[in-house]
Design a protein around this motif. Structure first.
Motif, short mmCIF file in Angstrom:
data_model
loop_
_atom_site.label_atom_id
_atom_site.label_comp_id
_atom_site.label_asym_id
_atom_site.label_seq_id
_atom_site.Cartn_x
_atom_site.Cartn_y
_atom_site.Cartn_z
N MET A 94 21.46 38.06 10.09
CA MET A 94 22.79 37.67 9.59
C MET A 94 22.76 36.24 9.03
SD MET A 94 24.96 39.39 12.70
CE MET A 94 26.54 38.66 12.30
N VAL A 95 22.05 35.37 9.74
CA VAL A 95 21.91 33.98 9.26
C VAL A 95 21.19 33.96 7.92
CG1 VAL A 95 20.69 31.81 9.70
CG2 VAL A 95 21.99 32.91 11.53
N ARG A 96 20.07 34.69 7.84
CA ARG A 96 19.30 34.71 6.60
C ARG A 96 20.15 35.24 5.43
NH1 ARG A 96 13.93 37.92 7.85
NH2 ARG A 96 13.67 37.59 5.61
N ALA A 97 20.96 36.28 5.73
CA ALA A 97 21.82 36.83 4.68
C ALA A 97 22.82 35.79 4.18
CB ALA A 97 22.55 38.07 5.20
N ARG A 98 23.37 35.01 5.11
CA ARG A 98 24.35 34.00 4.70
C ARG A 98 23.69 32.87 3.91
NH1 ARG A 98 29.44 32.24 8.13
NH2 ARG A 98 29.72 34.47 7.79
N VAL A 99 22.51 32.49 4.35
CA VAL A 99 21.83 31.37 3.67
C VAL A 99 21.43 31.77 2.25
CG1 VAL A 99 19.76 29.94 3.69
CG2 VAL A 99 21.03 30.31 5.81
N TRP A 118 22.76 30.29 -1.46
CA TRP A 118 21.87 29.79 -2.51
C TRP A 118 22.06 30.54 -3.82
CZ3 TRP A 118 19.45 25.54 -3.46
CH2 TRP A 118 19.13 24.69 -2.40
N LEU A 119 22.28 31.84 -3.73
CA LEU A 119 22.52 32.61 -4.95
C LEU A 119 23.80 32.13 -5.65
CD1 LEU A 119 21.47 36.15 -3.69
CD2 LEU A 119 20.45 34.92 -5.61
N LEU A 120 24.80 31.78 -4.83
CA LEU A 120 26.05 31.26 -5.39
C LEU A 120 25.81 29.92 -6.09
CD1 LEU A 120 29.11 31.68 -5.63
CD2 LEU A 120 29.37 30.53 -3.43
N LYS A 121 25.03 29.04 -5.42
CA LYS A 121 24.73 27.74 -6.04
C LYS A 121 23.93 27.93 -7.34
CE LYS A 121 24.15 25.42 -1.60
NZ LYS A 121 23.12 24.94 -0.67
N LEU A 122 22.94 28.81 -7.29
CA LEU A 122 22.09 29.02 -8.47
C LEU A 122 22.88 29.62 -9.63
CD1 LEU A 122 18.92 30.30 -6.62
CD2 LEU A 122 19.08 28.21 -7.98
N GLN A 123 23.89 30.44 -9.31
CA GLN A 123 24.72 30.98 -10.39
C GLN A 123 25.53 29.86 -11.01
OE1 GLN A 123 28.17 31.45 -11.02
NE2 GLN A 123 27.72 32.68 -12.84
N ARG A 124 26.06 28.95 -10.18
CA ARG A 124 26.84 27.83 -10.69
C ARG A 124 25.97 26.87 -11.52
NH1 ARG A 124 30.94 30.89 -10.18
NH2 ARG A 124 32.25 30.69 -8.31
N MET A 125 24.65 26.87 -11.24
CA MET A 125 23.71 26.03 -12.00
C MET A 125 23.24 26.72 -13.27
SD MET A 125 21.51 24.85 -8.65
CE MET A 125 20.09 24.30 -9.56
N GLY A 126 23.68 27.96 -13.49
CA GLY A 126 23.29 28.67 -14.70
C GLY A 126 21.95 29.36 -14.61
N LYS A 127 21.41 29.49 -13.39
CA LYS A 127 20.10 30.11 -13.21
C LYS A 127 20.21 31.61 -12.92
CE LYS A 127 17.87 26.21 -13.58
NZ LYS A 127 17.02 25.96 -14.77
N VAL A 128 21.32 32.04 -12.38
CA VAL A 128 21.56 33.45 -12.03
C VAL A 128 22.75 33.94 -12.83
CG1 VAL A 128 22.30 34.99 -10.16
CG2 VAL A 128 20.57 33.25 -9.71
N ALA A 129 22.63 35.15 -13.41
CA ALA A 129 23.70 35.64 -14.29
C ALA A 129 24.99 35.92 -13.53
CB ALA A 129 23.22 36.92 -14.99
N LEU A 130 24.88 36.61 -12.42
CA LEU A 130 26.09 37.02 -11.67
C LEU A 130 25.70 37.28 -10.23
CD1 LEU A 130 29.14 37.90 -12.09
CD2 LEU A 130 28.26 40.24 -12.21
N HIS A 131 26.62 36.98 -9.32
CA HIS A 131 26.35 37.26 -7.90
C HIS A 131 27.63 37.72 -7.22
CE1 HIS A 131 24.87 37.10 -3.89
NE2 HIS A 131 25.62 36.07 -3.55
N ALA A 132 27.48 38.70 -6.32
CA ALA A 132 28.61 39.19 -5.52
C ALA A 132 28.42 38.68 -4.10
CB ALA A 132 28.65 40.71 -5.54
N PRO A 133 29.09 37.59 -3.72
CA PRO A 133 28.87 36.98 -2.40
C PRO A 133 29.19 37.94 -1.25
CG PRO A 133 30.05 35.47 -3.84
CD PRO A 133 30.04 36.81 -4.53
N ASN A 134 28.42 37.81 -0.16
CA ASN A 134 28.67 38.67 1.01
C ASN A 134 29.11 37.88 2.25
OD1 ASN A 134 25.18 39.35 2.01
ND2 ASN A 134 26.34 37.46 2.07
N LYS A 135 29.54 36.63 2.04
CA LYS A 135 29.98 35.83 3.19
C LYS A 135 31.12 36.51 3.94
CE LYS A 135 31.61 31.26 4.54
NZ LYS A 135 32.18 29.97 4.11
N GLY A 136 30.91 36.69 5.24
CA GLY A 136 31.91 37.35 6.08
C GLY A 136 31.62 38.81 6.35
N GLN A 137 30.69 39.40 5.58
CA GLN A 137 30.42 40.83 5.73
C GLN A 137 28.99 41.10 6.23
OE1 GLN A 137 32.99 41.71 1.73
NE2 GLN A 137 31.85 43.43 2.52
N GLU A 138 28.35 40.07 6.78
CA GLU A 138 26.95 40.22 7.20
C GLU A 138 26.78 41.24 8.32
OE1 GLU A 138 28.64 37.37 7.09
OE2 GLU A 138 27.61 35.93 5.78
#
Length: 389
Positions: free
Chosen positions: A57-62, A66-86
């Motif tokens: 669960m920790v690894r999933a959140r971490v 990071w995927l969210l940060k990388l999307q905001r940096m323009g490195k990832v096209a799109l991400h569907a966050p799973n925070k809270g649903q681990e």
């Protein structure tokens, strides 16, 4: 021969009364403060297993953050966050055998990790770099045959009839493997859900179908999707038992899915599990939840989030202190940061990747198109128009 117009037998009516209670109720083993409220719903697993579940669960959140940060940096096209649903993804995937099949939606990072995918492989896929296991094909969704993990579709609910068909194939072949399918609350309003459930009920396929009821289908609240009192109750119309559980309680998720998987393996047919949870972040990185829900609601739901609950549960059971649990999270933050640095240094996929992995021997028209591309790229380079960094 079945005689029409006769009433349903009393024994069936009684059976459905019991099933209705399961579908309308709400099962939990551990409450939001980490207190055990139903010992009968605690899975019989070791302390080591509990720590492993928390670590997933920790690894999933971490990796999610990071995927969210990388999307905001323009490195990832799109991400569907799973925070809270681990808890749903990890708790449901953990009891499976290696030869079972998982059909995820797009918010099951924890299930990917449980099945064996590494953070580096997930990041390679998300960044579509030279080590991308899918070599740039498909959308930014994961999946890999090596882990019996089917790439998730972008359309909502498409995986339901496909996974039910796969489960039927296993039954037809005489195997004791099962399918586990994840989908959101919004998918239960789609035609694929009804077609899949109907087939699953008629043919008693070995399947466990898990609804991630996170309360919102993008901006549409659950109350605007269906007038049904619960989502689990929808399974009864198709002869599929439904069970409604606390999806933020990983212990009850593990227990209920484990029991449903073993029942399916023994020929007992499918089960529909409604895991009631809450999406703490946006639907995707293209979404702004502040436009349709209040921040006060999110603050209230933080109290129910699954990692906090597990820390309190493990502390109270003498398995791991909250301080040690938080230290574990810090450790994985550092480890994943190192992986991110390594992944960002990898080269992108080659431009001619589109011509690979289709034909064992390329036909003349593919070779011609590939040569045209190379010539175009060379010309762009000479004119100073290259997009390469």
């Amino acid at each position: 021969m079945d005689i029409p117009f006769k009433p349903v037998e009393g024994s069936v009516v009684e059976e459905y009364k019991a099933l209705l209670e399961e579908a309308m109720g709400f099962k939990r083993a551990v409450d939001e403060e980490g207190r055990v409220v139903d010992e009968g719903l605690l899975p019989k697993i070791s302390e080591g297993d509990i720590i492993e579940i928390y670590t997933y669960m920790v690894r999933a959140r971490v990796i999610d953050s990071w995927l969210l940060k990388l999307q905001r940096m323009g490195k990832v096209a799109l991400h569907a966050p799973n925070k809270g649903q681990e808890a749903v993804a990890v708790g449901a995937a953990k009891p499976l055998r290696r030869d079972d099949w998982v059909f995820p939606s797009y918010r099951e990072l924890g299930a990917y990790l449980v099945r064996g995918m590494s953070e580096e492989e997930i990041l390679d896929r998300a960044l579509a770099n030279a080590d991308d296991p899918l070599k740039g094909s498909d959308f930014a969704i994961f999946g890999n045959r090596r882990y019996n993990l089917v790439p998730a579709p972008v359309p909502v609910g498409n995986q339901i009839p496909i996974s039910v068909g796969a489960a039927y194939a296993m039954k037809y072949l005489g195997r004791d493997t099962i399918t586990l399918t994840f989908f959101g609350d919004g998918a239960t309003s789609r035609g694929d859900f009804h077609a899949g459930l109907n087939f699953a009920g008629v043919f008693k396929v070995p399947a466990v179908l898990v609804i991630q009821n996170n309360q919102w289908a993008i901006s549409v609240p659950r109350a605007r999707q269906t007038a049904a009192p619960t989502l689990a109750v929808k399974g009864l119309a198709y002869g599929v038992p439904g069970i409604r559980i606390d999806g933020n309680d990983v212990m009850v998720v593990y227990k209920v899915v484990s029991d449903a998987a073993e029942k399916a393996r023994r020929g007992g047919g499918p089960t529909l599990v409604e895991a009631v949870t809450y999406r703490l972040g946006p639907h995707t990185t293209a979404d702004d939840p502040s436009r349709y829900r209040k921040s006060e609601e999110e603050k209230v739901m933080e109290r129910y989030e699954p990692l906090r609950r597990m820390r309190k549960f493990m502390d109270s059971m003498g398995i791991m202190t909250e301080k040690e649990a938080l230290a574990l999270e810090e450790e994985w933050n550092s480890r994943v940061e190192e992986i991110v640095r390594r992944v960002l240094a990898k080269p992108p996929l080659p431009e001619n990747v589109f011509f690979q992995n289709v034909y064992s021997e390329k036909p003349w028209f593919i070779l011609e198109e590939e040569r045209d591309l190379e010539e175009t790229l060379r010309t762009m380079e000479e004119l100073g128009l290259s997009y390469r960094e």
